[in-house]
Design an enzyme around this catalytic site. Sequence first.
Site, short mmCIF file in Angstrom:
data_model
loop_
_atom_site.label_atom_id
_atom_site.label_comp_id
_atom_site.label_asym_id
_atom_site.label_seq_id
_atom_site.Cartn_x
_atom_site.Cartn_y
_atom_site.Cartn_z
N CYS A 198 0.83 -1.21 0.00
CA CYS A 198 0.00 0.00 0.00
C CYS A 198 0.87 1.27 0.00
CB CYS A 198 -0.99 -0.04 1.15
SG CYS A 198 -2.32 1.14 0.89
N HIS A 217 -3.82 -4.83 0.81
CA HIS A 217 -3.17 -5.33 2.04
C HIS A 217 -3.20 -6.86 2.06
CE1 HIS A 217 -2.51 -1.56 4.27
NE2 HIS A 217 -3.43 -1.12 3.42
N GLU A 274 -1.88 -8.87 4.02
CA GLU A 274 -1.92 -9.44 5.37
C GLU A 274 -3.36 -9.74 5.81
OE1 GLU A 274 -1.18 -6.36 4.58
OE2 GLU A 274 -1.73 -4.90 6.12
#
Lengths: 220, 180
Positions: free
Chosen positions: B84, B165, B167
Amino acid sequence: MDVAALFSGGKDSTYASYMARKHGYQIKCLITIVSKNPESFMFHTPAIELTKKQAELMGIPILIKETKGEKELELDDLKIAIKEAIKKYKIKGIVTGAIESVYQSSRIQNICNDLKIECFNPLWQKNQLELLEELLKNNFEIILSGVSAYPFSKEFVGRKIDKRFVEEMKLLSQKYFINPAAEGGEFETLVLNCPLFKKKLCIKLTSILGENYSYRGLFE
Amino acid sequence: MILIISICMEKLHYLEFVKPIEDIIINEGRKFLAKHYNELTEEDIKSTKKIIICGTSLKDNEFIKDIKKFQWMKEYEKPILGICGGMQVVCKVFGSKISKKTEIGLFKEKFIKDFLGVKAGSEEYVYHLHNFFAKMPKNFEKLAGKSIPQAIKHKHLPIYGVLFHPEVRQKKMIKEFLKI
């Protein structure tokens, strides 16, 4: 930074508030949304009436807003409440207890972005067993205020989250694919005491309503 | 040792944008060093085998003003993954421009070519949280994204960038990056 915490009285929003304060943020007010829809996608309702008492014990003002709980309209009510917090308490950010729910967190992120304030999710993506263990380590006294999934029977309502409970959740999460800290809404919690409280919330479980692995406690 | 670089200006955002990456690395049994870019030393950069630059909040764009502090990237030559805001840093260092575009929530993205364990042609729901994006820098290839670059890679170096993202819904991508 002065912030407001979205607060349901349960473990996640209380722990997120605790983390914010631990990192030096000032919690100027709590915001509680009371949804009249028990199936609300955004706001969890069991025992929410007790948030007023919890706020008193923390010595933090609380803004309580009722919503009919219709899917996107409840977001307008949340936005109105946040705007009020900005105006009244000059907050510059919102703290939430979001862990995994992209649905909840992206909607709150959108509101904060529109209102040009920060959005903090200190529990984001946190391992759920790690969360339960940290709660115990930090002296959080928590009980289950309601359950809504198999294998959680009526007997779980009012039960304390202690070491034995965490061990049991480890086993249950392997056996039934449940989330050990109930991120999937398997159970709701109520914080009775934690380092943010000046003294313990004293309540009595008066009755348990529900059927078929869906029960909630009534407290007074 | 993997170096995780935080670009967060607010202390509390560390838990939201950096710690989830640390947790993935710990689960993979790997060691890491996590630091804010303002605290990095030459030794930190030299002694690490790969670098992940994490994202930050929608409102936080201070890192772009500090782009001079990331110039070491041009000589690093080892694997870098920018997430990002971290992708914006990578692109800016390599000469691209930052433009406005807000995307928040889950979006479906199609991968044009294989990218960190995701097969070419597959579609993935990815979590977006950005008000800005980076245009394609020279010598980079776009591997996902229609109107704006969502996943990129340097044509000759192991430098990767994702605007979303990973994650949140693509932890496997970070694990794959660790294997490089």
